[in-house]
Design an enzyme around this catalytic site. Structure first.
Site, PDB file in Angstrom:
ATOM      1  N   PRO A  13       9.571   9.559  23.021  1.00  0.00           N
ATOM      2  CA  PRO A  13       9.804  10.015  21.647  1.00  0.00           C
ATOM      3  C   PRO A  13      10.922   9.184  21.004  1.00  0.00           C
ATOM      4  CG  PRO A  13       9.698  11.880  23.165  1.00  0.00           C
ATOM      5  CD  PRO A  13       9.766  10.634  24.005  1.00  0.00           C
ATOM      6  N   ASP A  43      19.040  12.482  26.111  1.00  0.00           N
ATOM      7  CA  ASP A  43      19.731  11.361  26.737  1.00  0.00           C
ATOM      8  C   ASP A  43      20.988  11.861  27.441  1.00  0.00           C
ATOM      9  OD1 ASP A  43      20.025   8.265  26.835  1.00  0.00           O
ATOM     10  OD2 ASP A  43      22.020   9.041  26.351  1.00  0.00           O
ATOM     11  N   TYR A  48      29.024  11.752  31.659  1.00  0.00           N
ATOM     12  CA  TYR A  48      29.295  12.705  30.578  1.00  0.00           C
ATOM     13  C   TYR A  48      29.779  14.051  31.125  1.00  0.00           C
ATOM     14  CZ  TYR A  48      26.504   9.358  27.821  1.00  0.00           C
ATOM     15  OH  TYR A  48      25.996   8.231  27.232  1.00  0.00           O
ATOM     16  N   LYS A  77      21.880   8.004  33.482  1.00  0.00           N
ATOM     17  CA  LYS A  77      22.476   6.673  33.717  1.00  0.00           C
ATOM     18  C   LYS A  77      23.354   6.658  34.970  1.00  0.00           C
ATOM     19  CE  LYS A  77      22.723   6.387  28.698  1.00  0.00           C
ATOM     20  NZ  LYS A  77      23.178   7.731  28.278  1.00  0.00           N
ATOM     21  N   HIS A 110      24.424   2.013  33.444  1.00  0.00           N
ATOM     22  CA  HIS A 110      25.165   2.411  32.238  1.00  0.00           C
ATOM     23  C   HIS A 110      25.913   1.237  31.597  1.00  0.00           C
ATOM     24  CE1 HIS A 110      27.106   6.252  30.389  1.00  0.00           C
ATOM     25  NE2 HIS A 110      27.042   5.280  29.498  1.00  0.00           N
TER      26      HIS A 110
END
Ligand code: A2P
Length: 317
Positions: A13, A43, A48, A77, A110
């Site tokens: 998408p 994502d 994170y 990642k 990453h």
């Protein structure tokens, strides 16, 4: 919803939800709301620090019947301290465990930057490992093994220059599906986007709204505010939409996928609606003139004195 088609026919998408800077405590609700609104692409990244909460939100949406796993495109990642081949599979396993998934759709390197294992954020220059000592080709081979093992459908890179991407492509058994890089009207990177297209590598645009919510220590005091750009505002007014919607529509219009971050339900809805906004030739022409090669994420955190990395070698510029 527009999709980008990969070499094997799989469809990503074009509009996804970014989760960098979405704190634990708010990211789960944001992901759940996003999926309910119709987002089908999330994502993520190990660094994170919020994958477990995202996984719980995905599980709630699947349990409620809002979506099936197959209807979602989930990217994550590999962090810089896990580039050594023996650490790649376990790093992906840990991400899958946190996300509560059996496989990813896309797993990216990453950064083209390696750290000593366990040095999550380098505190001294000895925490860095040079790419001469731990080449991307070795990391890539370990990612290919993750595809073979069925743990991810596709593999790719992030923050890679055209030269670094070329070197991965030339040595690869499994070609990179995607290069995720910073892209917006102030950093259009047309040569890089063209180089990816020529190799059949999809491009995902990160920080499409200018990432105003990143830590102050990463921000220049005088940085231009993309969301307040007068030309973007003028286009927004003419098309009857918001500046953020112009930025997102522009990314989709130029054939990239795009992952605006939001944790606010109204802005999540607004951003999703950007996918149906059509830019016209005047808007495209005006945005072309805004390029100023301005990176918000310039990579200086990898280049302290004594680091094996420099901005010149990082971006090959
Ligand atoms: P919030 O999460 O409160 O909505 P980027 O995707 O470039 O990293 O930018 C994310 C930043 O942009 C966040 O501060 C986010 O705030 C904000 N943002 C997201 N969507 C919109 C929007 N439609 N209008 C204005 N700001 C937005």
């Amino acid at each position: 919803m527009k999709h980008l088609t990969l070499a094997n026919g799989d469809r990503m998408p074009a509009l996804g939800l970014g989760t960098w800077k979405s704190s634990p405590g708010e990211v789960g609700a944001a992901v759940e709301t996003a999926i309910e609104l119709g987002y089908r692409h999330i994502d993520c990244a190990a660094i994170y620090g919020n994958e477990a909460e995202i996984g719980e939100a995905i599980a709630r949406c699947v349990a409620k019947g809002t979506v099936t796993r197959d209807q979602l495109w989930i990217t994550s990642k590999l962090w810089n301290d896990c580039h050594a081949p023996e650490h790649v599979g376990p790093a992906l396993d840990a991400t899958l465990e946190r996300l509560g998934l059996e496989h990813l759709d896309l797993y990216l390197i990453h950064w083209p930057v390696a750290h000593v294992h366990g040095a999550v954020l380098p505190k001294q220059t000895s925490d860095f490992v040079s790419l001469d000592d731990l080449p991307i080709s070795a990391t890539w081979a370990a990612l290919e093994a993750c595809v073979d093992a069925g743990k991810t459908r596709h593999i790719g890179v992030s923050n890679f220059s055209a030269a670094k991407l070329a070197s991965v492509c030339e040595g690869a058994r499994v070609q990179p599906a995607c290069n995720q890089v910073e892209l917006h009207p102030y950093l259009q990177q047309r040569a890089l986007v063209d180089a990816c297209a020529q190799r059949g590598v999809l491009v995902t645009a990160y920080s499409p709204l200018g990432s105003r919510d990143r830590a102050a220590s990463f921000k220049a005091a005088d940085e231009p505010v993309l969301l307040e750009d007068p030309s973007i505002a003028a286009i927004a007014e003419r098309l009857g939409c918001s500046p953020a919607q112009v930025l997102i529509a522009w990314a989709i219009d130029r054939g990239t996928s795009v992952i605006p971050k939001s944790v606010n339900p109204q802005r999540l809805a607004q951003n999703l609606a950007s996918a149906s906004i059509e830019l016209d030739a005047d808007a495209r022409q005006l945005i072309l003139t805004l390029d100023r090669e301005r990176r918000y994420i310039d990579g200086t955190f990898w280049t302290p004195p004594g680091s094996p990395y420099s901005l010149a070698t990082l971006w090959d510029e």
